[in-house]
Design an enzyme around this catalytic site. Sequence first.
Site, PDB file in Angstrom:
ATOM      1  N   PRO A  67       0.923  -1.280  -0.218  1.00  0.00           N
ATOM      2  CA  PRO A  67       0.486  -0.103  -0.030  1.00  0.00           C
ATOM      3  C   PRO A  67       0.681   1.130   0.496  1.00  0.00           C
ATOM      4  CG  PRO A  67      -0.374  -1.607   2.332  1.00  0.00           C
ATOM      5  CD  PRO A  67       1.068  -1.642   1.314  1.00  0.00           C
TER       6      PRO A  67
ATOM      7  N   ASP B 156       6.144   2.048   2.006  1.00  0.00           N
ATOM      8  CA  ASP B 156       4.649   0.401   2.647  1.00  0.00           C
ATOM      9  C   ASP B 156       4.417   1.578   3.533  1.00  0.00           C
ATOM     10  OD1 ASP B 156       3.660  -1.186   3.175  1.00  0.00           O
ATOM     11  OD2 ASP B 156       5.022  -2.969   2.304  1.00  0.00           O
ATOM     12  N   HIS B 157       2.791   1.655   3.062  1.00  0.00           N
ATOM     13  CA  HIS B 157       2.201   1.679   4.274  1.00  0.00           C
ATOM     14  C   HIS B 157       1.699   1.083   5.545  1.00  0.00           C
ATOM     15  CE1 HIS B 157      -0.285   5.139   6.930  1.00  0.00           C
ATOM     16  NE2 HIS B 157      -1.094   5.334   5.674  1.00  0.00           N
ATOM     17  N   ARG B 158       2.341  -0.515   5.610  1.00  0.00           N
ATOM     18  CA  ARG B 158       2.013  -0.715   6.499  1.00  0.00           C
ATOM     19  C   ARG B 158       3.059  -1.130   7.412  1.00  0.00           C
ATOM     20  NH1 ARG B 158       3.008  -6.192   2.741  1.00  0.00           N
ATOM     21  NH2 ARG B 158       4.856  -5.252   1.791  1.00  0.00           N
TER      22      ARG B 158
ATOM     23  N   ILE C  79       4.876   1.704   7.578  1.00  0.00           N
ATOM     24  CA  ILE C  79       5.079   3.070   7.666  1.00  0.00           C
ATOM     25  C   ILE C  79       4.088   4.273   8.440  1.00  0.00           C
ATOM     26  CG2 ILE C  79       7.202   5.382   6.814  1.00  0.00           C
ATOM     27  CD1 ILE C  79       8.729   2.811   6.662  1.00  0.00           C
TER      28      ILE C  79
END
Length: 474
Positions: A268, A444-446, A448
Amino acid sequence: MIVEVRLPEISENVSSGDVTKVLVKVGDTVAVDQPLIELETEKAVFEVPSTAAGVVTDIRLKPGDSVDVGGVIARIETEAKQGAAQETSAPQKQAPAPAPKAEPEQPKQAPAPAPQPRAEERRPVANPPQPTPARPVSQDAQPAQESTAENIRDTVVAVAQEQGSAVPASPTVRRMARELGVDINQVRGSGPGGRISSEDVSAFAKSIITGAGSQGGPVQTGPSSIGPAAGARALPDFSRYGEVERTPMSKIRAITAQSMSYAWNTVPHVTQHDEADITALEEARKKYAPRVEKGGGKLTMAAIVTKVCASALHRFPDFNASIDMQHGEIVHKKYCNIGIAVDTDRGLLVPVVKGVDGKNLTEIAADITLLAEKARTKKIMPDDLEGGCFTISNLGGIGGVGFTPIVYAPEVAILGVSRASMKPVYINNTFEPRLILPLSLSYDHRLIDGAAAARFLRWVCEALENPILLAIEG
Ligand code: CAO
């Protein structure tokens, strides 16, 4: 004496390659390290040098042939005993080369060591490389011997096992099948004796995607039946609208496509933008560039940003990590290798500067200059492309005010650098002309969060504006 030059061990996970060019012919006199063939693997295109000096008496490969690690590339009559050989077997030396064989020969002796960078190019690699993002599917699917092969014996065992199995197909074709998620046992071979070619595997994969079952084999369904190509759709018939030309994808393009699709579908993405005032830094860059040049490199923005990012990764360790979703773990890396996106005429390559945290700016600049040169001149080796923790993509030499780079999974962040330009900045009640560098951090929004990304990028900007931060906090 006739010496056989064989394909050396190339890299972990690479056990064969396709010949793209043959650079010598029978009768040529070659020196040690002189390139014999150009080889394309899943990871790179590079020249394979000779390990012997002398006259080429036999070269069995032609463009398009596949050669395994340990396979014979050429036979060379070495200079030391050339006279003696001429005395006893001159006619034999003149004889034409035997016809090419369909299969590369199994090695009868230990192959030559892998092509190594020259001594002055060698850098210690203190840490084991992490898997490259180009092969997320195949690494899971590979037999243990192949994925963990650390020496030629293991590689030869793997090759022998593949060749000894019931289905007639080369290791390259088998690997292609694994990468596409295709069960090779279901593919019908069109070659002699039912031998399976890469075209057969492509056709089978296509038949699965389109549901056509054109090979008559069972149509596999479900997400595990097909790998990265699963999202591919049949194209319309463009020729209805005008002339078209179809050309096969190069391996580098195919791997880039797979790698980007994997990252895009898995990660994401969010991109954080910021700007650094590099007016003072640019002055310093120009001042110290001649000094850095003596160390073999060019002091450019890419080198400076790499140095700053190494400190930022140390200060914000979540950016030097990977997510292991299978085990529900975060892998923090205690080493710092930074990939640099390099634009080449064969496509994007991302060589990795190893151990950046232990290098000064002169060494980093020299590494980037050397790696970019190797990438552009087909000298890059698979090892040069492995083990990255974070990537920098500098499009500033070309232009642009911003872009959204794609995270090079399994890394979790990538920094895009655009072109620095003079802008009016309001300082102390007046507009001043300042050199502003636009930066874009995709993450990577998973792993960060947005606030962490904003802090990371702000720190990078502040370090570019006040390099003393590197000494204080880096
Ligand atoms: N802003 C302004 N000028 C810049 C700049 C920037 N961000 N980055 C580089 N420049 C200037 C350099 O100073 C140099 O100018 P001079 O010739 O006057 O010294 C010129 O542009 C060319 O620099 P460079 O690109 O050769 O050098 P570099 O070290 O900055 O970059 C490399 C090296 C390998 C990153 C670059 O050559 C390259 O290949 N960039 C493309 C990366 C890419 O394709 N990214 C996309 C990946 S995603 O599809």
